[in-house]
Design a protein around this motif. Structure first.
Motif, PDB file in Angstrom:
ATOM      1  N   ILE A 381      12.002  39.793   4.270  1.00 27.15           N
ATOM      2  CA  ILE A 381      13.160  40.749   4.493  1.00 27.15           C
ATOM      3  C   ILE A 381      14.422  40.268   3.710  1.00 27.15           C
ATOM      4  N   THR A 382      14.100  39.416   2.797  1.00 31.16           N
ATOM      5  CA  THR A 382      15.159  39.016   1.858  1.00 31.16           C
ATOM      6  C   THR A 382      16.113  39.908   1.488  1.00 31.16           C
ATOM      7  N   LYS A 383      15.578  40.969   0.717  1.00 30.63           N
ATOM      8  CA  LYS A 383      16.598  42.126   0.073  1.00 30.63           C
ATOM      9  C   LYS A 383      17.343  42.718   1.051  1.00 30.63           C
ATOM     10  N   VAL A 384      16.966  43.218   2.118  1.00 31.25           N
ATOM     11  CA  VAL A 384      17.577  43.618   3.047  1.00 31.25           C
ATOM     12  C   VAL A 384      18.590  42.921   3.775  1.00 31.25           C
ATOM     13  N   LEU A 385      18.749  41.859   3.462  1.00 29.62           N
ATOM     14  CA  LEU A 385      20.062  40.957   4.041  1.00 29.62           C
ATOM     15  C   LEU A 385      21.193  40.964   3.244  1.00 29.62           C
ATOM     16  N   SER A 386      21.145  41.598   1.818  1.00 29.72           N
ATOM     17  CA  SER A 386      22.093  41.714   1.181  1.00 29.72           C
ATOM     18  C   SER A 386      23.026  42.640   1.808  1.00 29.72           C
ATOM     19  N   PRO A 387      24.645  42.572   1.521  1.00 23.82           N
ATOM     20  CA  PRO A 387      25.695  43.424   2.139  1.00 23.82           C
ATOM     21  C   PRO A 387      25.325  44.896   2.002  1.00 23.82           C
ATOM     22  N   PHE A 388      24.859  45.455   1.016  1.00 24.03           N
ATOM     23  CA  PHE A 388      24.755  46.714   0.799  1.00 24.03           C
ATOM     24  C   PHE A 388      23.315  47.062   0.124  1.00 24.03           C
ATOM     25  N   PRO A 389      22.230  46.935   0.899  1.00 27.87           N
ATOM     26  CA  PRO A 389      20.692  46.982   0.410  1.00 27.87           C
ATOM     27  C   PRO A 389      20.663  48.495  -0.025  1.00 27.87           C
ATOM     28  N   VAL A 390      19.726  48.787  -0.923  1.00 28.86           N
ATOM     29  CA  VAL A 390      19.570  50.292  -1.475  1.00 28.86           C
ATOM     30  C   VAL A 390      18.091  50.344  -1.171  1.00 28.86           C
ATOM     31  N   ALA A 392      14.779  52.703  -1.870  1.00 27.68           N
ATOM     32  CA  ALA A 392      14.205  53.733  -3.030  1.00 27.68           C
ATOM     33  C   ALA A 392      12.747  53.840  -2.496  1.00 27.68           C
ATOM     34  N   GLY A 393      12.655  55.001  -1.780  1.00 25.83           N
ATOM     35  CA  GLY A 393      11.268  55.222  -1.457  1.00 25.83           C
ATOM     36  C   GLY A 393      10.977  54.417  -0.193  1.00 25.83           C
ATOM     37  N   MET A 394       9.920  53.581  -0.532  1.00 26.35           N
ATOM     38  CA  MET A 394       9.682  52.705   0.674  1.00 26.35           C
ATOM     39  C   MET A 394       9.971  51.285   0.341  1.00 26.35           C
ATOM     40  N   GLU A 395      10.801  51.130  -0.768  1.00 28.06           N
ATOM     41  CA  GLU A 395      11.087  49.813  -1.186  1.00 28.06           C
ATOM     42  C   GLU A 395      12.627  49.520  -1.089  1.00 28.06           C
ATOM     43  N   VAL A 396      12.838  48.409  -0.654  1.00 34.54           N
ATOM     44  CA  VAL A 396      14.379  47.928  -0.236  1.00 34.54           C
ATOM     45  C   VAL A 396      14.755  47.165  -1.321  1.00 34.54           C
ATOM     46  N   LEU A 397      15.898  47.506  -1.920  1.00 39.58           N
ATOM     47  CA  LEU A 397      16.267  46.596  -3.192  1.00 39.58           C
ATOM     48  C   LEU A 397      17.585  46.034  -2.693  1.00 39.58           C
ATOM     49  N   SER A 398      18.005  44.739  -3.220  1.00 45.48           N
ATOM     50  CA  SER A 398      19.113  44.026  -3.018  1.00 45.48           C
ATOM     51  C   SER A 398      20.290  44.517  -3.658  1.00 45.48           C
ATOM     52  N   ASP A 399      21.520  44.294  -3.248  1.00 52.62           N
ATOM     53  CA  ASP A 399      22.616  44.614  -4.123  1.00 52.62           C
ATOM     54  C   ASP A 399      23.253  43.697  -4.855  1.00 52.62           C
ATOM     55  N   GLY A 416      34.334  54.911  -3.231  1.00 55.09           N
ATOM     56  CA  GLY A 416      32.889  55.199  -3.345  1.00 55.09           C
ATOM     57  C   GLY A 416      32.074  53.857  -3.873  1.00 55.09           C
ATOM     58  N   LYS A 417      32.717  52.886  -4.003  1.00 55.73           N
ATOM     59  CA  LYS A 417      31.972  51.376  -4.504  1.00 55.73           C
ATOM     60  C   LYS A 417      30.731  51.289  -3.450  1.00 55.73           C
ATOM     61  N   GLY A 418      30.804  51.527  -2.164  1.00 54.84           N
ATOM     62  CA  GLY A 418      29.553  51.490  -1.459  1.00 54.84           C
ATOM     63  C   GLY A 418      28.583  52.644  -1.499  1.00 54.84           C
ATOM     64  N   ALA A 419      28.651  53.574  -2.207  1.00 57.02           N
ATOM     65  CA  ALA A 419      27.784  54.654  -2.361  1.00 57.02           C
ATOM     66  C   ALA A 419      26.942  54.691  -3.334  1.00 57.02           C
ATOM     67  N   LYS A 420      26.176  53.716  -3.333  1.00 58.04           N
ATOM     68  CA  LYS A 420      24.874  53.352  -4.173  1.00 58.04           C
ATOM     69  C   LYS A 420      23.878  54.113  -3.909  1.00 58.04           C
ATOM     70  N   GLN A 421      22.923  54.516  -5.046  1.00 55.84           N
ATOM     71  CA  GLN A 421      21.705  55.048  -4.831  1.00 55.84           C
ATOM     72  C   GLN A 421      20.760  54.600  -5.110  1.00 55.84           C
ATOM     73  N   GLY A 422      20.687  53.695  -6.229  1.00 56.34           N
ATOM     74  CA  GLY A 422      19.599  53.104  -6.648  1.00 56.34           C
ATOM     75  C   GLY A 422      18.937  54.035  -7.681  1.00 56.34           C
ATOM     76  N   ASN A 423      17.872  53.613  -8.050  1.00 56.09           N
ATOM     77  CA  ASN A 423      16.964  54.412  -9.096  1.00 56.09           C
ATOM     78  C   ASN A 423      16.281  55.501  -8.660  1.00 56.09           C
ATOM     79  N   GLY A 424      16.070  55.536  -7.459  1.00 50.84           N
ATOM     80  CA  GLY A 424      15.334  56.580  -6.888  1.00 50.84           C
ATOM     81  C   GLY A 424      15.977  56.977  -5.514  1.00 50.84           C
ATOM     82  N   GLU A 425      16.017  58.366  -5.371  1.00 51.76           N
ATOM     83  CA  GLU A 425      16.193  58.809  -3.733  1.00 51.76           C
ATOM     84  C   GLU A 425      15.499  58.210  -2.694  1.00 51.76           C
ATOM     85  N   ARG A 426      15.983  58.018  -1.511  1.00 52.43           N
ATOM     86  CA  ARG A 426      15.116  57.441  -0.479  1.00 52.43           C
ATOM     87  C   ARG A 426      14.125  58.755  -0.061  1.00 52.43           C
TER      88      ARG A 426
END
Length: 435
Positions: A381-390, A392-399, A416-426
């Motif tokens: 769960i390391t990546k989801v523990l970041s302040p604003f995880p992203v 993308a599909g089934m993958e959680v990316l850290s910010d 809008g700084k928190g309105a990140k979308q990552g490389n792929g729509e969820r």
């Protein structure tokens, strides 16, 4: 709150790789971390309804729904058959219901609420007479960056479920909404009644309000016997650690600081998951079609004060400014963050429900559960523990958002700084990633 008959065995550490591989184990595995955990359910028990036999719970492998799945399966073994319907997205886990695999009145159906053929197949195959609809995208932070996905799942998915329920003749449809549909409640304002106007302020809340309108329309046009439930924040064991209490607990257990959005002043009311399960059990048995019920807690606390409570429960020194600053950091706020929500649950209390677990006791139980199981329940769960995880599909990316020792004020986050979308729509899902 009931903890039925199981004792947690001593745990041995495993690597993130091993934990990740655990997510891909087959459903009917004989042993796993789920077998080490206590079986947590609610406390209520009613005379079974004669008009209810086969209950479909959407998002059943998600957080709040899994509590109700376990509660109904174990409390009414000879009265109800429980069908847990879930797509199994990143924030749900079969570990939440594996303990029920050998129960004759429990069935898992992997399906997506946005897929009409899967929904109708489940309803017809299991002769469903009652639907309790939890499945939703619910993490508000994500809705600022992928609002289309929230509309697709929460609005279109609810529409699919309603149309399917109409087709097969469902006798009871309980729609799970949120207190966020009311919008922000200012300090000093009265708690909101079920008759209060809806004024959502973020894409997630707007999608839930829109879903309610669909439920209301099917109730009026097609006489669908529907009930709407609006709950405030729910916490407890089994919650995916993207939400504040499990996330901060897991960070502190790793001896890492927590990161507050903004200045930490927004407040929320928190209800323990066992009390939430009791609320839905009460509404199932005593609620009346056509009605709306608020599920409200009396425990209101700011995010900053919540940090102090978690530090206290975990016996971490935090009295001096230096000690507190070691464990609590800050980053920019959401694009918009409601200051508080407040609902009046008098109507539900009139059915006999009451909050039984206060915040202090609930946090103690929750922290202990995450200390024992949180790092292994979902895999790494390391990546989801970041302040604003992203997501993308089934993958959680850290910010990589900047973190400060000082509270963040002003409108920096609202641009809008928190309105990140990552490389792929969820991807849209049919899940129970509920607060």
């Amino acid at each position: 709150m009931t903890i039925s008959g199981r004792t947690a065995a001593p745990l041995t550490p495993i690597s993130p790789t091993e934990a990740g591989n655990g997510l891909r184990r087959r459903f009917f595995e004989d042993y796993g971390i789920w077998n080490e955990a206590p079986v947590l359910i609610g406390t209520t028990k009613f005379e079974p309804r004669a008009d209810v036999k086969n209950i479909m719970i959407t998002g059943g492998a998600g957080f709040i729904a899994c509590w109700l799945v376990r509660h109904l399966t174990l409390t009414y073994p000879h009265a109800y058959n429980i069908i847990s319907f879930d797509k199994l997205d990143y924030c749900s886990s079969l570990n939440n219901t594996r303990i029920l695999n050998d129960r004759r009145n429990f069935t898992f159906y992997q399906g997506d609420v946005t897929n009409p053929s899967e929904v109708v197949d489940c309803l017809e195959r299991h002769n469903i007479d009652t639907v309790i609809h939890f499945a939703a995208q619910s993490h508000v932070d994500l809705s600022f960056g992928n609002s289309y996905g929230f509309t697709h799942t929460n609005v279109y998915g609810t529409h699919v479920l309603l149309e399917s329920a109409k087709k097969v003749g469902i006798r009871r449809f309980i729609h799970v909404s949120t207190d966020e549909v009311y919008g922000e409640v200012k300090d000093g304002d009265d708690d909101l009644l079920e008759s209060s106007i809806l004024a959502p302020t973020n894409p997630y809340a707007a999608s839930k309000a829109a879903a309610e309108m669909l439920v209301h329309s099917y109730q009026k046009s097609f006489k669908l016997p529907a009930i709407i439930v609006r709950s405030n924040n729910v916490y407890g064991p089994h919650q995916y650690p993207e939400k504040i209490i499990p996330k901060f607990t897991c960070l502190l257990a790793r001896h890492k600081p927590v990161v507050l959005h903004g200045d930490g002043s927004p407040t929320r009311r928190y209800l323990y998951a066992g009390d939430a399960a009791d609320a839905f059990d009460t509404i199932l048995h005593r609620g009346q079609p056509g009605q709306i019920y608020n599920v409200g807690s009396h425990d209101e606390v700011s995010n900053l004060a919540l940090c102090k409570k978690l530090l206290a429960v975990m016996d971490i020194p935090h009295q001096s400014p230096d000690e507190f600053g070691r464990w609590v950091k800050y980053t920019h706020d959401r694009p918009f963050n409601d200051h508080r929500y407040a609902v009046d649950a008098t109507k539900l209390k009139g059915l006999g429900w009451e909050q039984k677990t206060g915040l202090e006791e609930g946090l103690r139980v929750t922290v202990e559960w995450y200390r024992l199981f949180g790092e292994r329940w979902w895999g790494d769960i390391t990546k989801v523990l970041s302040p604003f995880p992203v997501v993308a599909g089934m993958e959680v990316l850290s910010d990589s958002e900047p973190v400060s020792d000082h509270p963040q004020v002003g409108d920096g986050g609202r641009k809008g700084k928190g309105a990140k979308q990552g490389n792929g729509e969820r991807e849209a899902d049919g899940l129970g990633c509920r607060e």
